[in-house]
Structure formats: structure tokens, C-alpha cells
Design a protein around this motif. Structure first.
Motif, PDB file in Angstrom:
ATOM      1  N   GLN A   1      -7.942 -36.420  15.685  1.00 42.50           N
ATOM      2  CA  GLN A   1      -8.163 -35.064  15.173  1.00 42.50           C
ATOM      3  C   GLN A   1      -6.847 -34.271  15.124  1.00 42.50           C
ATOM      4  OE1 GLN A   1     -10.733 -32.641  17.626  1.00 42.50           O
ATOM      5  NE2 GLN A   1     -12.463 -33.287  16.331  1.00 42.50           N
TER       6      GLN A   1
ATOM      7  N   SER B   1     -10.727 -35.485  10.546  1.00 42.56           N
ATOM      8  CA  SER B   1     -12.002 -35.251  11.250  1.00 42.56           C
ATOM      9  C   SER B   1     -12.776 -36.551  11.285  1.00 42.56           C
ATOM     10  CB  SER B   1     -12.853 -34.238  10.503  1.00 42.56           C
ATOM     11  OG  SER B   1     -12.159 -33.030  10.374  1.00 42.56           O
TER      12      SER B   1
ATOM     13  N   THR C   1     -17.242 -34.267  14.511  1.00 46.03           N
ATOM     14  CA  THR C   1     -17.409 -32.926  13.938  1.00 46.03           C
ATOM     15  C   THR C   1     -18.246 -32.909  12.650  1.00 46.03           C
ATOM     16  OG1 THR C   1     -15.292 -33.229  12.814  1.00 46.03           O
ATOM     17  CG2 THR C   1     -15.258 -32.036  14.905  1.00 46.03           C
TER      18      THR C   1
ATOM     19  N   VAL D   1     -19.399 -25.955  15.493  1.00 46.84           N
ATOM     20  CA  VAL D   1     -18.164 -26.492  14.917  1.00 46.84           C
ATOM     21  C   VAL D   1     -17.869 -25.759  13.613  1.00 46.84           C
ATOM     22  CG1 VAL D   1     -17.029 -28.555  13.974  1.00 46.84           C
ATOM     23  CG2 VAL D   1     -18.642 -28.800  15.864  1.00 46.84           C
ATOM     24  N   TYR D   2     -18.921 -25.606  12.833  1.00 46.07           N
ATOM     25  CA  TYR D   2     -18.769 -24.912  11.541  1.00 46.07           C
ATOM     26  C   TYR D   2     -18.236 -23.491  11.756  1.00 46.07           C
ATOM     27  CZ  TYR D   2     -20.199 -22.523   7.239  1.00 46.07           C
ATOM     28  OH  TYR D   2     -20.212 -21.762   6.095  1.00 46.07           O
TER      29      TYR D   2
ATOM     30  N   ASN E   1     -16.647 -22.280  14.439  1.00 47.08           N
ATOM     31  CA  ASN E   1     -15.294 -22.251  15.025  1.00 47.08           C
ATOM     32  C   ASN E   1     -14.211 -22.631  14.026  1.00 47.08           C
ATOM     33  OD1 ASN E   1     -16.373 -21.522  17.417  1.00 47.08           O
ATOM     34  ND2 ASN E   1     -16.499 -23.611  18.241  1.00 47.08           N
ATOM     35  N   THR E   2     -14.571 -23.487  13.061  1.00 40.93           N
ATOM     36  CA  THR E   2     -13.547 -23.899  12.096  1.00 40.93           C
ATOM     37  C   THR E   2     -13.644 -23.072  10.809  1.00 40.93           C
ATOM     38  OG1 THR E   2     -15.010 -25.582  11.183  1.00 40.93           O
ATOM     39  CG2 THR E   2     -13.522 -26.298  12.940  1.00 40.93           C
ATOM     40  N   LYS E   3     -14.408 -22.013  10.880  1.00 40.70           N
ATOM     41  CA  LYS E   3     -14.583 -21.091   9.735  1.00 40.70           C
ATOM     42  C   LYS E   3     -14.996 -21.843   8.454  1.00 40.70           C
ATOM     43  CE  LYS E   3     -11.643 -17.349  11.317  1.00 40.70           C
ATOM     44  NZ  LYS E   3     -11.578 -17.790  12.687  1.00 40.70           N
TER      45      LYS E   3
ATOM     46  N   ARG F   1     -14.630 -25.013   7.710  1.00 44.86           N
ATOM     47  CA  ARG F   1     -13.821 -26.157   7.260  1.00 44.86           C
ATOM     48  C   ARG F   1     -14.479 -27.477   7.663  1.00 44.86           C
ATOM     49  NH1 ARG F   1      -8.819 -28.275   6.118  1.00 44.86           N
ATOM     50  NH2 ARG F   1      -8.493 -29.830   7.725  1.00 44.86           N
ATOM     51  N   ASP F   2     -15.177 -27.443   8.782  1.00 39.77           N
ATOM     52  CA  ASP F   2     -15.730 -28.669   9.327  1.00 39.77           C
ATOM     53  C   ASP F   2     -17.138 -28.375   9.862  1.00 39.77           C
ATOM     54  OD1 ASP F   2     -15.558 -31.326   9.830  1.00 39.77           O
ATOM     55  OD2 ASP F   2     -13.880 -31.218  11.216  1.00 39.77           O
TER      56      ASP F   2
END
Ligand SMILES: O=C(CO)[C@@H](O)[C@H](O)[C@H](O)[C@H](O)COP(=O)(O)O
Ligand SMILES: O=C[C@H](O)COP(=O)(O)O
Length: 921
Positions: A8, A13, A38, A93-94, A96-98, A100-101
Motif C-alpha cells: 500500500q 491498493s 481496502t 475506508v471510503y 477516510n480516503t475521501k 479514492r478507495d
């Protein structure tokens, strides 16, 4: 740091190329996410293995299969649930990664791979049904798929493009993505949350190329190289297109790159290293989706090093050498695409066949045990008549003439049967409900309060009680009283800044829910909170509440179908939104109800578990057994309150009707009057709350049901709704209107319209003992309250019932005092007793009191003092409102010639109730 996390760090990912219900139930997927996974990908082969190859779904299939019309619907229900649950696990996860993931992918059925429009429609349907931002819809990179990808991106649907093998197809996929983004931009739509990955298949290339090398006796040194070389060139194409000025301009406006996702990454040739296709393709802005064994191998011995953009020349050289040797990558990749589409198609078809087989398991619906003694002939005759009249098929055909020929009733009835099919409609929207709840939980909500009356709130009361002791997602409260003390207590008890308020009103114009709404909105405002964020509404389309909620920007409005009346609305949004917020498995509730729905379609009323009940109650009422005595053990005892409303409000009209007797203290069989029928529920292996054999021996008709699981309560809702409709047909009344409830509502509104300085005008009342003030129907009035009550009790005849109606704070002490009074009154008069807290009962037995048989004798008890809690903007306080409701109903009862004693009691009203019990001898 484990190897997943090390990879990572290099910008790749790692997703999980697998899903199965057991992984969700066991927490295995959650644990993989905790280790750094993720995202999740699924495909038809994965679901075939999961559903056909395990027993994880057998129970769900047994439950859902009989209730959904088709294998497609069954497939949908199973698959969507897994995807929704996976998405919820990945949601942090979505976030926290805004965006992206943190995605999970679901594939459009491969049967649509050749059809652009069908693919677009299906992708939209899935995206809407799942209603979560971290869903990706998989669309194959086929000629028909490419335009669908562009359209879906333009529409804001996240897309995982699958089955990419050739660089040429990959180029078209990137084009489609960029065109979709441009289209959004030109429409002024944001691009920052539209995500896409391009699933480039790796190992399968080697499988085919190696075979060709062997078959053609080519240089064995070329084996095991084509797949990685092809993927590395694809990465170069990615860099070229996503570092171009064209994409830079889109990126400046927030667009994300469409990451290449390495799929088909497990090693197929046992002579090759198990992580061959993983370790060779690590690098920034990539995703690698891994089957279970590959994840294990990575955790065990994976090495993280940036490789995807190394040795690019060597990769190109491999492809050149293959082409030179006569292996055309164009042909290879075309063959792989063709085989890939066919293989997913095959899995999908095989899965449907296996679902068909598994779904033959039938769902059980208990018919109940009917011991009618001497009344069996009445039932047989009624069933014959119903069958002759085709009553059940006509119910399902919405044939209003089953109840009434009058045009005004026909109009009501035709627009009142939506409840028959509502469970399936709500079931479809469960993913939306779940994501709504998850968002609330993410935002820290802890409690929810239903603000409603009668049919709009009783179902929540049943659910809270039936499922108490569990671990709710949000604690659920019901406010269905205008008692100022109760409202004050609830306000103190709630974590106000973490509470969601649900204004539940079908008509949207009912006085109480509107008053509660105004009150709590104001409370939140005074605390400096944003009430709109904390309010939702459940109402019919176009009601004043709908408009108000839109104007005030409530965070959500659940619009209920307009063809469902309040008391028949348990399985619609009115019941299922609170159920979901409370953390109940709404699917389980609805599928249970659907099983009853199917059984209730049996045209033979005698064999139909719901119609038979209705036929029995109707037949018995006509034979003078109209007191439906409900013996309900905990935890389902509150079902009695819901049934009380359903039966009383539906049938209590035109001087006839069923008189539900709920929560009555148990008497000995001999003490029960001869106008009773008993409905006895047994809970698990506990002894029933009454000696049924003795009842039967005493000549009473008894109907018995046995519940073992609280979720069965939903099935009972459905059973009784149909039973009530059928009983209405037997009694020849419109089971769907409530003229006398409306009458009391109107009386209350009229009284409130004539307030003087926000207070009720003085009323001529007599002084009683201990600060009591009272009045009564003219014929009853004597000098003192005790003798007036005695006159009332003396009126009790062969079919009377005594109704106690208390406009006081509902508390355990009050319940206890009322119970004592009921026991004393039964002993004194030998008659059944009913009890209702005002104003709640006005929406329930209130209809029967005035519209039903003229056999009720009424005692009204009203709290005469209490805190002055303003209803903001309405010009009165709650105490005044409650007193107006009591007075309004007293006037209605009087107007209908009913015998009533009206008592205004000082606080605490329980003392007055105890005094009445002492006097009852
Ligand atoms: O397409 C995706 C992810 O987007 C994957 O689920 C993809 O379908 C799988 O990785 C492959 O089907 C697995 O293929 P294989 O390893 O059986 O050749
Ligand atoms: O049973 C229904 C109650 O009378 C409340 O009606 P409502 O849902 O229109 O507010």
C-alpha cells in the motif's frame, strides 16, 4: 508492517477478489479490512461458488424463496445483501480516503453483455438499489459495454470495467471514462466523487499464450512472460493518458484517475511462483484484486517493491518476440474476451439453475388451531359463503363491492388496499434504509423518537416491546401522548443532540404529531442545534407534512404509498423505517410477512390461514361472540394494542363490530361472559397465559397460535390485516374508513378554535371528593360521583363492555392501578373491560366506542393539572390540548347517546383510579 500495508505504501491498493455470506457473518472480511484490504470485487463465478458451493445461503433461500416471484428476484435479494454489507464494512475506508478507495463491485448480469441499453438500465438499478457511494458496477469491456461505460460515468455511476485483455480495448475504456467526465463537466456536474477502475486481466494471458507456445513448439523461454508484459504496457498507457494535459484539466476540477486494477492474478501454472503476477505489477495508482489463497501467500511471504514501471523495454520486447513468432496478441486477447464473457455467462446460468432447485424449500406459515365447539357450523357456513362469493380472489382484485356497494365507500376502498403487496416493495428499498441508518450511526446518532398516533406509531411500540433486550442500533422511543408530564420526561431522557425525530403521519394533518414536531423542533433550536438535520418524516405524497418537510429541509422524507391506511401500514415505511433504525433485520420481518402474503392468496378461505381467522371472527360476532379476548404473553403483549386498533377501528361501525379486549386481567373460565371468543398466543415453550382446555370445556371458542421467534410478529401483522378485511366483508362494513375517529378529531379542532386566551372555556362540573371534578350523561347524573358510577355499572347487560379511558401520563403505576380497577369491575358487573390511554385510544377503539354496537359504558378520567408546556406556534399548551381532546370525545360520545362519566382528576390520577377500584363493589 505486514506486506499488504508495505505494498500500500508503494501506491497500490489490495482488494479481495471474493465474497461469501460466511465471510461477512464470521467477521473474516472485517478482519481482512483491518489487515489492510481496502476493497472487494465480485463476479458471477464468485457468487456461483459462494451460493452453490456453500451452505451459507440455505437458510436465507428458504426464507426468501417462497416470498419472491422469481429466481431473478431471489438472486437479487441474496447478492444485494452481501454487497450492501460489504460496502458498509468498507465505508470507513471510503470516508477516510475521501472516495479514492473502499469500493465493492457488483457485476451487471452477463446475460446483458451484448446490450448497451440493458446494461445501462441494470447498472442504474443496481446502483440505486444499493444506494451507497462506495459501490462500483462492473461492466465488461465488450463493444456493447464501452458506450454504456461512457454513459454511466456521465450519469455519475461508479464503474469497474471488467474483462479487459487488450491494449486496444483498454484505450477505448480510458476514452469512455474521459468522455463521461467531460460530459459531466459540460453539464456543470461535479467529478470529484465519480470513481472508476479498469480491470485488466493478467494470468489468463499466460495460460493461453503458454499453450500456444507449447502447441506450436515455440521458444519455451517466452513462456510465463506475456501476461506481465501485456500488463506493464497497459500501465504505460495509463501513465500516458492520465498524465496528459487533457486529464490534467479534468483533474484540476477534482476528477480522479481511473486506476488500472490487476485481475486474474492468481498463478495458474504450479511451476510458477505463487505471487508471480502480484509482485511484478506493484506501483502507484494501481489496484490488485486477490483471491483468498493469494492473500494468504502475500501475508506469508509477499515482498513489496515497485515493479510495474520497471523493465518496460523488456516487456515490449516480449510482445514483439511473440508477434514475430506468429502469436498475435490481438487474436489472443479477442479469444480471451470471448471466453471470459462466456465463462461468466455460464456461471450465471448455473447459479440460476441451482437457485431454482434450492428455492423449492417451502416457508412455513402456521394455520393456527381453531377449537370452536358449538360454533363450528357457523364457521363452515361462513366459509362456504365466502368461497361462493369468491371473497379471497376479490380481495386480491381490489374489488370494493366485497365490502360495500355505496360509491363513496367504493372510492375509499379502492384506494386502501396497497398494504396487500407493500412488503415486496419495501424489501426492494431495504439497501436504501440500511445506508440511511449507517449514515446516522456514522454521524453519532444514538436515539430515534417516533412522533405519531395510532397506526403511525403503534407498530413501533410493538417492535420496541417485542425486541426489547436486544442491542439496538438506535434506541427507539414512541411519543403518542399529549400528556405534558410524559413529554417532559421524554425530553429529559433523550440525548437531544444525538436524537432523530420521526414525524409519522399518513395524513400529515393530525394534531398530535404536528404538535410534537413543533415542540421538539423548538427544543432543538433553543439548544442551538440544527433541527432539519435531526428530523425526518414518514407521510403520504403531497400532504401538508410532506410540504412542510421539504420547506424546512428535513434530512429525509419517506413517502408512503397513498393507498395504505394507518392501521394497515405496519409493513410499510411506517413500521419498517423505525424497525431499521432500531437495528432489526427488516428483510427477515418482510420475508416472514411475504410468506403469509403468499399463503393468504389461497382462494379457499377455509385453508387460507388469514382468511380463516377473519371468517371465524366475523361469524362469531354475528352469533353474539363479538368480544375478541386477546391473551398475549410477553414479549408480544403489545401486539394486543396494535390488534385492538386494527379490529376496533376497522369493524366498529354501523352499529356492529368486533370488540377487542386487550390486556385484561385473566379471570377464571367460569367468570368469562358468554359473548367471548379467545385468541391465545403461546410464546415458545411457555405455558399459555390462560387454561385453554378449561375455556373450551366452558363452551368458549378458542383460536390458538404459537410463536417461537420475535420476527414472526411481522407475519402476524399481515395475517391480521387480511383477517380484518375478511371479517369486515362478513360483517358487510367498510373496513377501511374511520368516520367517528375523524369526528373526534374535528370536535377537538373546533374546541381548540374557540380557546379563550389559550385556555378552555369554563365547564359546568360537580365537585367530588379529594379535589375531583366531574360530570356525566344526564341519565346517570346523581348527587355524588360514587352513585353516578354505580348507575353506570348497573346499566351493564348481557353484551355490554366497560371502557375506561384515561388521559393521564402512561406509567407502570397507572397500568397497575387500571388493572386493579378492571379486575374489580369484572367482578362487580361480570362484563369485559377495556382500557385506553387518551388521546391514543381515540385513534383506535375511539371508532368502535361511537360507531360500533351501542354496548359500551364509558368512564373518562382526565388529568386536570400538569406542567404548562407550550405547543410553539399553535396558541395552546399540551395540557389544554389534552383536555380539549377529552372534552371533544366526551361530546362525541354524548352525541351518540352513550352513557359516560367524565372525571377530572388531580395529580396523581392513579389515586383517583384506586378510589374508583375501592368503590367498585
Ligand atoms: O474483474 C474482477 C475485478 O474487477 C475480478 O473479480 C475478476 O473477475 C477475477 O479476478 C477473475 O475473474 C479471476 O480470474 P481467474 O483468476 O480465474 O483467471
Ligand atoms: O391511525 C392513525 C392515526 O389516526 C393517525 O393518523 P395519521 O397517520 O394520518 O397522522
Amino acid at each position: 508492517m505486514n506486506p499488504i500495508r508495505q505494498i500500500q505504501e508503494l501506491g497500490q491498493s489490495l482488494w479481495y477478489d471474493n465474497i461469501r455470506r460466511g465471510l461477512l457473518d464470521s467477521g473474516e472480511l472485517a478482519s481482512l479490512i483491518a489487515q489492510g484490504i481496502t476493497g472487494v470485487t465480485s463476479n458471477p463465478t464468485i457468487f456461483e461458488k459462494a451460493i452453490d458451493g456453500s451452505h451459507d445461503y440455505d437458510q436465507a433461500i428458504a426464507q426468501i424463496a417462497p416470498t419472491v416471484g422469481s429466481v431473478d428476484a431471489l438472486y437479487d435479494a441474496l447478492v444485494l445483501e452481501d454487497i450492501a454489507r460489504g460496502a458498509d464494512l468498507l465505508r470507513p475506508v471510503y470516508e477516510n480516503t475521501k472516495g479514492r478507495d473502499g469500493y465493492i463491485s457488483i457485476e451487471v448480469p452477463p446475460t446483458m453483455a451484448e446490450e448497451t441499453d440493458a446494461t445501462i438500465q441494470e447498472a442504474h438499478r443496481l446502483f440505486r438499489a444499493l444506494d451507497r457511494p462506495n459501490i462500483m458496477i462492473k461492466v465488461p469491456a465488450t463493444p456493447a459495454g464501452i458506450p454504456a461505460i461512457r454513459q454511466l460515468i456521465a450519469d455519475g455511476v461508479n464503474v469497474n470495467v471488467t474483462l479487459i485483455f487488450s491494449l486496444d480495448a483498454y484505450r477505448q475504456v480510458i476514452d469512455a471514462y474521459l468522455k463521461g467526465l467531460h460530459e459531466r463537466q459540460s453539464r456543470g456536474l461535479p467529478n470529484d466523487r465519480v470513481a472508476s477502475v479498469a480491470s485488466f486481466f493478467v494470468s489468463r494471458v499466460d495460460t493461453l499464450v503458454d499453450r500456444l507456445i507449447d502447441e506450436r513448439g515455440l521458444d519455451a523461454d517466452l513462456k510465463g512472460k506475456a501476461a506481465i508484459a501485456n500488463a506493464k504496457l497497459a500501465y504505460q498507457l495509463f501513465l500516458e493518458r492520465f498524465q496528459s494535459p487533457e486529464f490534467e484539466a479534468l483533474k484540476a476540477k477534482g476528477a480522479m484517475v481511473q486506476r488500472p486494477l490487476w485481475a486474474s492474478t492468481s498463478t495458474k501454472n504450479p511451476d510458477y511462483p505463487d505471487l508471480l503476477y502480484v509482485e511484478a505489477l506493484i506501483g502507484p495508482d494501481t489496484v490488485d484484486t486477490l483471491p483468498p489463497a493469494t492473500v494468504d501467500a502475500i501475508l506469508d511471504h509477499g515482498r513489496a517493491a515497485r515493479t510495474v514501471d520497471q523493465d518496460v523495454d523488456a516487456a515490449q520486447d516480449v510482445i514483439n518476440r511473440l508477434e514475430a513468432a506468429g502469436i498475435s496478441m490481438k487474436d489472443v486477447t479477442a479469444q480471451l474476451l470471448d471466453e471470459g464473457v462466456k465463462s461468466f455467462h455460464k456461471s450465471f446460468v448455473a447459479l440460476r439453475q441451482s437457485l431454482e432447485k434450492k428455492s423449492r424449500v417451502q416457508h412455513e406459515v402456521s394455520p393456527g388451531v381453531f377449537s370452536l365447539g358449538g360454533f363450528q357450523d357457523n364457521l363452515d357456513a361462513t366459509i362456504n359463503q365466502l368461497n361462493h362469493d369468491r371473497a379471497v380472489p376479490r380481495l386480491w382484485d381490489h374489488d370494493a363491492s366485497l365490502w360495500s356497494d355505496a360509491p363513496e365507500h367504493q372510492a375509499i376502498i379502492k384506494n386502501a388496499l396497497g398494504w396487500l403487496t407493500v412488503p415486496a416493495a419495501v424489501l426492494e428499498d431495504v439497501p436504501h434504509l440500511e445506508s440511511f441508518l449507517n449514515q446516522l450511526v456514522l454521524e453519532g446518532f444514538q436515539a430515534a423518537v417516533v412522533l405519531g398516533m395510532g397506526g403511525s406509531s403503534l407498530v413501533s411500540d410493538v417492535l420496541v416491546h417485542t425486541f426489547s433486550g436486544g442491542r439496538p442500533r438506535l434506541s427507539l422511543h414512541v411519543l403518542d401522548t399529549t400528556d405534558a408530564r410524559a413529554i417532559e420526561h421524554l425530553t429529559q431522557q433523550l440525548p437531544l443532540e444525538h436524537t432523530l425525530f420521526i414525524v409519522a403521519s399518513k395524513s400529515g394533518s393530525t394534531t398530535e404529531p404536528n404538535a410534537f414536531y413543533h415542540y421538539f423542533w423548538h427544543v432543538l433550536e433553543r439548544r442551538g442545534l440544527d433541527p432539519a438535520r435531526q428530523f425526518i418524516a414518514i407521510t403520504d405524497p403531497g400532504t401538508s407534512m410532506h410540504k412542510e418537510a421539504q420547506a424546512r429541509r428535513f434530512r429525509e422524507v419517506f413517502l408512503n404509498p397513498a393507498d395504505i391506511g394507518g392501521r394497515y401500514s405496519a409493513l410499510s415505511w411506517f413500521g419498517m423505517v423505525p424497525a431499521a433504525l432500531y437495528g432489526l433485520d427488516v428483510r427477515q420481518l418482510l420475508t416472514g410477512a411475504l410468506a403469509m402474503q403468499e399463503a393468504a392468496q389461497n382462494p379457499d378461505a377455509g385453508e387460507n390461514p388469514a382468511a380463516r381467522l377473519g371468517a371465524t371472527l366475523g361469524a362469531l360476532a354475528k352469533a353474539g361472540r363479538d368480544k375478541v379476548t386477546l391473551i398475549m404473553p410477553d414479549p408480544i403483549s403489545h401486539l394486543g394494542d396494535w390488534l385492538e386498533q386494527l379490529l376496533a377501528e376497522s369493524t366498529g361501525k354501523l352499529g356492529t363490530g368486533l370488540v377487542p379486549i386487550a390486556h385484561e386481567p385473566v379471570l377464571t373460565p367460569a367468570e368469562y361472559s358468554q359473548d367471548r371468543v379467545f385468541v391465545v398466543y403461546q410464546w415458545r415453550d411457555e405455558a399459555p397465559g390462560i387454561a385453554t382446555d378449561a375455556l373450551k370445556a366452558a363452551g368458549h371458542p378458542v383460536i390458538e397460535y404459537h410463536l417461537t421467534n420475535p420476527y414472526q410478529v411481522a407475519q402476524e401483522f399481515y395475517r391480521w390485516e387480511v383477517a380484518t378485511a375478511i371479517a369486515g366483508a362478513v360483517l358487510q362494513i367498510d373496513a377501511f374508513d374511520q368516520p367517528n375517529v375523524q369526528e373526534s378529531k374535528d370536535n377537538t379542532k373546533a374546541i381548540l378554535g374557540k380557546l379563550e386566551n389559550g385556555r378552555l372555556p369554563d365547564e359546568a362540573l360537580m365537585e367530588g371528593p379529594k379535589g375531583i371534578r366531574w360530570t356525566a350523561s344526564e341519565a346517570l347524573k346523581s348527587d355524588d360521583l360514587q352513585s353516578t358510577l354505580k348507575k353506570l355499572y348497573d346499566l351493564a347487560g348481557a353484551s355490554s363492555y366497560l371502557a375506561i379511558m384515561a388521559y393521564i401520563e402512561p406509567t407502570a403505576e397507572a397500568d397497575h392501578a387500571v388493572s386493579h380497577l378492571r379486575t374489580r369491575l369484572s367482578a362487580l358487573t361480570g362484563r369485559p373491560t377495556t382500557f385506553g390511554y387518551g388521546p391514543r385510544f381515540l385513534h383506535s377503539t375511539g371508532q368502535l366506542h361511537k360507531g360500533g354496537p351501542a354496548t359500551g359504558l364509558f368512564v373518562q378520567i382526565v388529568s386536570q393539572d400538569g406542567p404548562r408546556l407550550e405547543v410553539p406556534g399553535d396558541g395552546y399548551d399540551f395540557l389544554t390540548l389534552m383536555q380539549a381532546q377529552a372534552l371533544g370525545d366526551y361530546q362525541s360520545l354524548q352525541a351518540h347517546g352513550r352513557a359516560v362519566v367524565r372525571i377530572l382528576a388531580p395529580h396523581p390520577a392513579t389515586q383517583t383510579i384506586e378510589m374508583l377500584a375501592d368503590w367498585a363493589h
